[in-house]
Enzyme design. Structure first.
Site, PDB file in Angstrom:
ATOM      1  NE  ARG A  34      -0.814   4.211  11.698  1.00 20.54           N
ATOM      2  CZ  ARG A  34      -1.397   4.645  10.588  1.00 20.54           C
ATOM      3  NH1 ARG A  34      -2.594   4.225  10.254  1.00 20.54           N
ATOM      4  NH2 ARG A  34      -0.810   5.526   9.822  1.00 20.54           N
ATOM      5  CD  GLU A  93      -2.947   1.033   2.348  1.00 25.22           C
ATOM      6  OE1 GLU A  93      -3.645   2.039   2.583  1.00 25.22           O
ATOM      7  OE2 GLU A  93      -3.057  -0.032   2.957  1.00 25.22           O
ATOM      8  NE  ARG A  94      -2.061   5.486  -0.140  1.00 19.14           N
ATOM      9  CZ  ARG A  94      -3.047   5.802  -0.961  1.00 19.14           C
ATOM     10  NH1 ARG A  94      -2.813   5.924  -2.257  1.00 19.14           N
ATOM     11  NH2 ARG A  94      -4.263   6.012  -0.512  1.00 19.14           N
ATOM     12  CD  GLU A 114       1.929   6.831  11.381  1.00 23.28           C
ATOM     13  OE1 GLU A 114       1.554   6.122  12.349  1.00 23.28           O
ATOM     14  OE2 GLU A 114       1.270   6.948  10.334  1.00 23.28           O
ATOM     15  CG  ASP A 133      -3.417  10.828   5.752  1.00 23.91           C
ATOM     16  OD1 ASP A 133      -2.356  10.338   6.166  1.00 23.91           O
ATOM     17  OD2 ASP A 133      -4.182  10.221   4.989  1.00 23.91           O
ATOM     18  CD  GLU A 153      -1.041   8.191   1.632  1.00 18.84           C
ATOM     19  OE1 GLU A 153      -2.281   8.140   1.490  1.00 18.84           O
ATOM     20  OE2 GLU A 153      -0.473   7.893   2.711  1.00 18.84           O
ATOM     21  CE  LYS A 206      -1.330   8.842   9.446  1.00 17.43           C
ATOM     22  NZ  LYS A 206      -1.960   8.852   8.115  1.00 17.43           N
ATOM     23  CD1 TRP A 253     -13.603  10.873   1.711  1.00 15.91           C
ATOM     24  CD2 TRP A 253     -12.419   9.813   3.277  1.00 15.91           C
ATOM     25  NE1 TRP A 253     -13.680   9.526   1.454  1.00 15.91           N
ATOM     26  CE2 TRP A 253     -12.969   8.847   2.403  1.00 15.91           C
ATOM     27  CE3 TRP A 253     -11.637   9.374   4.343  1.00 15.91           C
ATOM     28  CZ2 TRP A 253     -12.756   7.475   2.567  1.00 15.91           C
ATOM     29  CZ3 TRP A 253     -11.422   8.001   4.499  1.00 15.91           C
ATOM     30  CH2 TRP A 253     -11.977   7.081   3.622  1.00 15.91           C
ATOM     31  CD  GLU A 291      -7.735   5.809   6.817  1.00 16.31           C
ATOM     32  OE1 GLU A 291      -7.579   6.909   6.258  1.00 16.31           O
ATOM     33  OE2 GLU A 291      -6.858   4.918   6.837  1.00 16.31           O
TER      34      GLU A 291
END
Length: 842
Positions: free
Chosen positions: A335, A178-179, A403, A381, A409, A376, A558, A302
């Site tokens: 997380r 992923e990514r 993070e 994001d 990304e 994060k 979102w 998510e």
């Protein structure tokens, strides 16, 4: 999309002065440096290892020192039997072993776990680690000095900023990532662990050299089949490959695993059967991997399952795993990326940025001591610029880690040069002023500010089977810098970059200075041509997170909203009139962001909703800043090409050409970004660019204005992803189209650029000619080969690309012709042609 296969922007070939390299050794190339006889004699000739158990990091240190000296200096280091005072030697040991064996009274500075002491004097070097891993780190430190031709005498101790310095791989069991922009997984394929773990060993070697001490090997969106016995055995093999480098492994868990693979009818974290199941799984994992670092869990985020299914708190969910790990000394990384992805934009108080504090603040103190909440850097994001997450200031009694994301990304997906440490530093060096006391984020995550026992760092890294690891040679500077900063966050971003450049590309001052200039300009440039003033990266958040599509930010649940309309733009996050987000910061910080007058320009649209005509502290209006910044950013990106080309012959041909291709691509895609964003907001506001640039392209020939045979018009969506909203496509997916025009530009020498679309699922072929003379040919196969970004099946800002042919002689009245052969789903799309006199950037 492969490439610019027919050498666009080509120069006359020049033989490289250096041997070809593919990037597999990263910064551990151990390239030769000049060292005459007197230099050689002043350096060690032997290596002595105390207690070098087979497979231990100290044995690895000895092997690396021998290999490094042989490769860098053409000097063989011979192994000597244990002797504490051997002349002309490098001694490697732990502090305890050295004291027991050699000198119980030696004065070694205090070291934390993983720390080391490095002392070199004359031809004698002493490397002592607090533990085996620390000794290996000291060996790599010394080799880094030698590889940069630094033979100075040193005597210093170095300890880590924090105990946790992990990387998170987002690898899936099927081998996809992923990514992932650098190839397939080096860990998994077809639902199991790969047979060949040589790349894993090499990756562990690279990580150890930058003092990263653990890898979480699978995606946070975890597949429970990793817990099957055959895969546990595979994890044991991965751990065996990493252990000689002092790198532990961890795994991500799926919260619903007791149901998915355990045969239970619940995954309630308080259910005794669930508790027992996870304890058994954990015990079994440690039987295969006795030194497993721990777990990483993404829950209730998510679409991932979590404790909320059973009305349990996130702390109760985290503690389930933490307690299972405690007998083994493992850490649970949990997380904080939890938010509602179905927000109502019509609610002026709704704000995704508030989610982390709302979910976690009231749980402070309820987590077990081996839980670390992984936060994060910003509250949304991995955007091109965000304010520091306020959650760092709201957890006094909970271990925390920051993070970061190496994998870019939202930041060009390693197809755009973006050196990230200056971005990371905006958060790490930020003082949150908790309780009116100094509260730098770096001191919070280390545990120092709130006297916490654990803390540290995690970075999402997407290394793959591509020999460059990340798909781009220059992107590796971000991985190197992450390790350096995780060890010592006060290190200077530019100095780190220069060290990496010398280790990766050699000692040439021109190479170091040029790559430094390019890289340090890259994040500001990317911010300029993507999203400014805190509005976030204006990419397509509903699809690939790569190319421009600002409309996708709004009118969905979102919560990455811009709230842009024809009059105004920005999120009002004030307490007085907006979402109340500013109130999540300590008072001193909240006061700055609450006021439009004191909010810095680079975050004004993050915190405030303002008219497009609002004047910034710079004196520009918001809309004019958008126009100016996007043009400036694209201009900087174009400058990267000539800067890189100045290094031809100073960098081996393979890496030179690979990066040149990417920089040419980036320059073209920066124009796609520039035009899409400026046209979108010009269309929305009706406010013209004071400099007259937006919508004015005198050098372009729109494809739809050409005489077409086998081509037809196509309205591109989103509209701003095409010049004049329209492109041309072949009338079917298996035919050839021709577009002709008579050149009206004055006679002269031009660079000819063609903007086209390279779709996933086809490899069209194009030929460009002038008066029947072929200028160039190319294939639309970059999605499979030289670029690794997430591809698109549409004509849009992700698939838009430019190819340029330099120095073409043109006479007014010549016929310019493009012939496109469709293939697969790709109908040989063309947007426009541009004829550029020297020095003009469209």
């Amino acid at each position: 999309m492969k490439g610019l296969a027919f050498a666009p922007l080509a120069l006359a070939p020049i033989l490289s002065l250096t041997a070809a390299e593919d990037g597999y050794n990263g910064w551990l190339r151990y390239a030769p440096v000049s060292c005459d006889l007197s230099c050689q004699q002043a350096l060690p000739s032997h290596v002595v290892l105390l207690n070098s158990t087979r497979g231990s990091p100290i044995e690895t240190a000895g092997r690396e020192l021998k290999a490094g000296f042989q490769s860098i200096l053409s000097k063989n280091l011979s192994s000597l039997p244990l002797h504490c005072d051997s002349p002309a030697s490098i001694l490697v040991a732990t502090v305890d072993e050295y004291r027991q064996t050699c000198d119980g009274h030696i004065k070694v500075p205090a070291l934390d776990d993983d720390g080391f002491w490095l002392q070199s004097h004359g031809d004698t070097v002493r490397i002592l680690g607090r533990n085996d891993r620390g000794a290996l780190y000291g060996a790599y430190e010394y080799l880094s000095m030698v590889a940069q031709r630094n033979f100075s005498h040193v005597n210093y101790a170095s300890s880590p900023h924090a105990p946790i310095r992990w990387v998170n791989q987002w690898d899936n069991m099927d081998g996809s990532i992923e990514r992932g922009y650098g190839g397939a997984s080096i860990f998994f394929e077809n639902g199991t662990v790969v047979d060949d773990l040589a790349p894993v060993e090499q990756y562990a070697r690279l990580l150890a050299s930058i003092r990263v001490n653990a890898i979480v090997v699978n995606n946070v969106n975890a597949n429970a089949t990793l817990l099957l016995p055959e895969n546990m055995k595979g994890l044991g093999r991965i751990a065996d490959a990493c252990r000689p480098y002092g790198v532990q492994i961890g795994i991500s868990l799926n919260f619903a695993s007791p149901e998915d693979v355990g045969g239970l009818d619940t995954y309630d974290p308080l259910d005794p059967g669930v508790v027992a199941w996870w304890q058994n799984i954990t015990d079994s994992l440690y039987a295969y991997v006795p030194d497993m670092a721990g777990y990483l869990v993404k829950a209730d985020s998510e679409g991932q399952p979590g404790p909320d299914t059973y009305n349990r708190t996130l702390a109760q969910g985290a503690n389930l795993f933490a307690r299972a790990l405690q007998p083994h000394g493992g850490v649970l990384m949990f997380r904080a990326f939890v938010y509602d992805d179905n927000l109502n934009e019509s609610d002026w108080k709704a704000d995704r940025a508030k989610a982390a504090v709302e979910y976690f603040k009231d749980l402070d103190g309820q987590f077990e001591e081996n839980v670390v909440v992984q936060i994060k850097y910003g509250p949304i994001d991995f955007q091109v610029r965000e304010p520091t997450s306020p959650l760092f200031a709201n957890l006094y009694h909970t271990n925390t880690a920051i993070e970061l994301e190496v994998s870019q990304e939202y930041l060009g997906q390693q197809c755009h040069l973006v050196y990230l440490p200056p971005l990371w530093k905006t958060v790490l060096d930020f003082d949150l002023r908790v309780d009116h006391q100094p509260s730098l984020v770096r001191d919070i995550i280390s545990g120092d500010r709130f006297n916490r026992s654990l803390g540290g760092w995690a970075a999402v890294v997407n290394v793959g089977t591509n020999r460059t690891w990340l798909g781009s040679h220059l992107a590796m500077s971000n991985l190197y810098a992450y390790g350096r900063l995780a060890w010592s966050p006060t290190d200077d971003s530019e100095q780190i970059l220069q060290d990496w450049t010398r280790l990766t590309f050699g000692q040439s001052h021109q190479v170091v200075d040029t790559i430094t200039d390019m890289s340090m300009a890259s994040w500001p440039a990317y911010e300029n041509y993507t999203g400014n003033l805190g509005i976030q990266t204006l990419t397509d958040i509903l699809y690939t997170h790569y190319g421009p599509n600002p409309a996708t930010q709004d009118n969905n649940g979102w919560g990455q909203w811009t709230r842009a309309d024809h009059l105004s733009v920005g999120m009002d996050r004030t307490v007085s009139n907006g979402t109340g987000y500013t109130g999540q910061y300590p008072e001193e910080i909240a006061r700055v962001y609450e006021s439009l007058e004191t909010t810095p320009d680079n975050l004004v649209l993050w915190f405030h909703h303002v008219p497009w005509t609002h004047r910034l502290h710079s004196g520009e209006t918001v809309i004019q800043h958008f126009y100016n910044a996007h043009y400036a950013g694209a201009e900087t990106a174009h400058g990267f090409i000539s800067q890189w080309e100045s290094l031809k012959g100073l960098i081996d041909q393979e890496r030179y050409e690979a990066m040149r291709t990417r920089l040419i691509y980036q320059a073209g895609h920066s124009i796609v970004w520039r035009d899409a964003i400026t046209n979108f907001y010009y269309n929305m506001t009706g406010i013209p660019d004071a400099a007259g640039r937006v919508g004015h392209h005198p050098w372009r020939i729109e494809a739809e204005s050409m005489a077409l045979d086998g081509y037809e018009l196509y309205t591109v969506s989103p509209f701003e992803a095409a010049s004049n909203t329209t492109a041309i496509v072949t009338t079917s997916n298996s035919t050839t189209g021709t577009a002709r025009t008579t050149i009206k530009a004055p006679s002269g020498t031009y660079d000819i650029g063609v903007n086209y679309y390279d779709l996933y699922g086809g490899e069209s072929h194009w030929t460009l000619s002038v008066n029947g003379n072929v200028v160039g040919q190319w294939l639309g196969d970059m999605d499979h080969h030289s670029l690794g970004h997430t591809p698109s099946i549409y004509l849009d800002g992700h698939s838009a690309i430019r190819i340029t042919f330099r120095g073409v002689d043109i006479q007014q009245g010549d016929e310019l012709k493009i012939v496109g052969q469709a293939n697969g789903v790709e109908p040989a799309p063309v947007d426009y042609v541009v004829l550029l006199p020297g020095g003009i950037i469209d």
